[in-house]
Design a protein around this motif. Structure first.
Motif, PDB file in Angstrom:
ATOM      1  N   SER A 110      -0.718   5.011 -39.114  1.00 31.24           N
ATOM      2  CA  SER A 110      -2.033   5.633 -39.138  1.00 31.24           C
ATOM      3  C   SER A 110      -1.950   6.982 -39.830  1.00 31.24           C
ATOM      4  CB  SER A 110      -2.609   5.801 -37.731  1.00 31.24           C
ATOM      5  OG  SER A 110      -1.861   6.736 -37.001  1.00 31.24           O
ATOM      6  N   VAL A 111      -3.042   7.350 -40.488  1.00 32.03           N
ATOM      7  CA  VAL A 111      -3.141   8.632 -41.177  1.00 32.03           C
ATOM      8  C   VAL A 111      -4.430   9.286 -40.704  1.00 32.03           C
ATOM      9  CG1 VAL A 111      -3.240   9.817 -43.399  1.00 32.03           C
ATOM     10  CG2 VAL A 111      -1.884   7.718 -43.165  1.00 32.03           C
ATOM     11  N   ALA A 126      -8.172   8.605 -45.886  1.00 34.31           N
ATOM     12  CA  ALA A 126      -7.620   8.682 -44.526  1.00 34.31           C
ATOM     13  C   ALA A 126      -8.731   8.503 -43.494  1.00 34.31           C
ATOM     14  CB  ALA A 126      -6.899  10.009 -44.318  1.00 34.31           C
ATOM     15  N   ASN A 127      -9.860   9.179 -43.695  1.00 32.37           N
ATOM     16  CA  ASN A 127     -10.977   9.057 -42.755  1.00 32.37           C
ATOM     17  C   ASN A 127     -11.554   7.644 -42.709  1.00 32.37           C
ATOM     18  OD1 ASN A 127     -11.011  11.677 -41.670  1.00 32.37           O
ATOM     19  ND2 ASN A 127     -12.224  12.464 -43.382  1.00 32.37           N
ATOM     20  N   ALA A 140      -9.868  27.459 -42.464  1.00 27.53           N
ATOM     21  CA  ALA A 140      -8.855  26.611 -41.837  1.00 27.53           C
ATOM     22  C   ALA A 140      -8.284  25.634 -42.854  1.00 27.53           C
ATOM     23  CB  ALA A 140      -9.462  25.857 -40.665  1.00 27.53           C
ATOM     24  N   ALA A 141      -6.997  25.446 -42.782  1.00 31.02           N
ATOM     25  CA  ALA A 141      -6.333  24.505 -43.687  1.00 31.02           C
ATOM     26  C   ALA A 141      -6.566  23.076 -43.203  1.00 31.02           C
ATOM     27  CB  ALA A 141      -4.842  24.805 -43.726  1.00 31.02           C
ATOM     28  N   THR A 142      -6.478  22.154 -44.137  1.00 29.96           N
ATOM     29  CA  THR A 142      -6.590  20.746 -43.810  1.00 29.96           C
ATOM     30  C   THR A 142      -5.187  20.166 -43.734  1.00 29.96           C
ATOM     31  OG1 THR A 142      -8.677  20.617 -45.026  1.00 29.96           O
ATOM     32  CG2 THR A 142      -7.569  18.543 -44.546  1.00 29.96           C
ATOM     33  N   ASP A 143      -4.906  19.457 -42.654  1.00 33.08           N
ATOM     34  CA  ASP A 143      -3.614  18.801 -42.481  1.00 33.08           C
ATOM     35  C   ASP A 143      -3.808  17.303 -42.359  1.00 33.08           C
ATOM     36  OD1 ASP A 143      -2.377  21.285 -42.404  1.00 33.08           O
ATOM     37  OD2 ASP A 143      -2.000  21.240 -40.253  1.00 33.08           O
ATOM     38  N   LEU A 144      -2.755  16.576 -42.684  1.00 31.85           N
ATOM     39  CA  LEU A 144      -2.689  15.136 -42.409  1.00 31.85           C
ATOM     40  C   LEU A 144      -1.631  14.935 -41.345  1.00 31.85           C
ATOM     41  CD1 LEU A 144      -2.516  13.236 -45.831  1.00 31.85           C
ATOM     42  CD2 LEU A 144      -4.466  13.432 -44.302  1.00 31.85           C
ATOM     43  N   GLU A 189      -9.616  15.954 -51.534  1.00 29.01           N
ATOM     44  CA  GLU A 189     -10.835  15.265 -51.095  1.00 29.01           C
ATOM     45  C   GLU A 189     -10.631  13.754 -51.090  1.00 29.01           C
ATOM     46  OE1 GLU A 189     -14.402  13.068 -51.076  1.00 29.01           O
ATOM     47  OE2 GLU A 189     -13.242  13.269 -52.923  1.00 29.01           O
ATOM     48  N   ARG A 190      -9.956  13.216 -52.099  1.00 26.68           N
ATOM     49  CA  ARG A 190      -9.710  11.767 -52.180  1.00 26.68           C
ATOM     50  C   ARG A 190      -8.816  11.315 -51.027  1.00 26.68           C
ATOM     51  NH1 ARG A 190      -9.691   8.265 -56.378  1.00 26.68           N
ATOM     52  NH2 ARG A 190     -11.703   9.289 -56.683  1.00 26.68           N
ATOM     53  N   ILE A 191      -7.721  12.018 -50.805  1.00 29.79           N
ATOM     54  CA  ILE A 191      -6.797  11.641 -49.741  1.00 29.79           C
ATOM     55  C   ILE A 191      -7.491  11.697 -48.382  1.00 29.79           C
ATOM     56  CG2 ILE A 191      -4.746  12.408 -48.471  1.00 29.79           C
ATOM     57  CD1 ILE A 191      -3.445  13.032 -51.162  1.00 29.79           C
ATOM     58  N   THR A 192      -8.252  12.754 -48.134  1.00 33.09           N
ATOM     59  CA  THR A 192      -8.923  12.868 -46.835  1.00 33.09           C
ATOM     60  C   THR A 192     -10.017  11.817 -46.675  1.00 33.09           C
ATOM     61  OG1 THR A 192     -10.394  14.631 -47.640  1.00 33.09           O
ATOM     62  CG2 THR A 192      -8.356  15.308 -46.525  1.00 33.09           C
TER      63      THR A 192
END
Length: 182
Positions: free
Chosen positions: A177-178, A53-54, A17-21, A47-50
């Motif tokens: 929000s992200v 965001a998390n 599965a792809a990761t989306d923002l 990984e840094r962006i997610t």
């Protein structure tokens, strides 16, 4: 034989599965933008962006540099949040170390998300930009991280910068929000 059957079952299941923002934008531009992240092209940057965001680090961060016909830059989690002095916007990053460049053959086309950096190719940290128009001169010079798959009309509506180097004067648009969606 069992290993072969397991391998075939994994292949039959299809790609991971792809990761989306999902980015909620507020200001002059209002709406939701969906970005497909390229886990296979720039895994360290994704990984840094997610991670950020998390952690909620991107929530409330301004689009501090917006150049008409070029790109909208955001992601300065240190100096470009609501209520901060915007004179430092664009100079900050996160508490994590800078990232090694992950250059690829991906083109900087309309809607592409790339990582912002200084003159040092290995200096990307938290800031990113989204292209309004193609910019082939960036190809192979900056890390491509993803592409807008929905909501480009919202990106197009982001308030343009009229200050030096595309600095937004007055109240910039922001990422309300992200959220990471897998």
């Amino acid at each position: 034989m069992r290993k072969l059957a397991l391998a075939l079952a994994v292949l039959a299941a299809g790609p991971a599965a792809a990761t989306d923002l999902q980015i909620e934008i507020g200001g002059e531009a209002n709406g939701t933008v969906t970005v497909e992240l390229f886990d296979d092209v720039a895994p360290g940057h994704v990984e840094r962006i997610t991670t950020l965001a998390n952690e909620g680090a991107y929530d409330g961060v301004y689009f501090h540099r917006v150049i008409d016909g070029f790109m909208a830059q955001t992601g300065d989690v240190e100096f470009a949040k609501e209520g901060q002095d915007m004179r430092m916007a664009g100079r900050g990053g996160s508490s994590y170390p800078d990232l090694k460049a992950e250059f690829s053959d991906q083109s900087f086309d309309r809607g592409v998300l790339g990582m912002a950096r200084s003159q040092n190719p290995d200096s990307a940290n938290s800031q990113f930009f989204i292209m309004f128009e193609p910019a082939p001169h960036l190809n192979g010079q900056y890390t491509v991280v993803g592409k807008v798959t929905d909501g480009m009309d919202v990106i197009d509506a982001i308030k343009r910068g009229t200050g030096p180097n595309g600095a937004v004067v007055g109240e910039p648009d922001r990422m309300v929000s992200v959220t990471v969606v897998e």
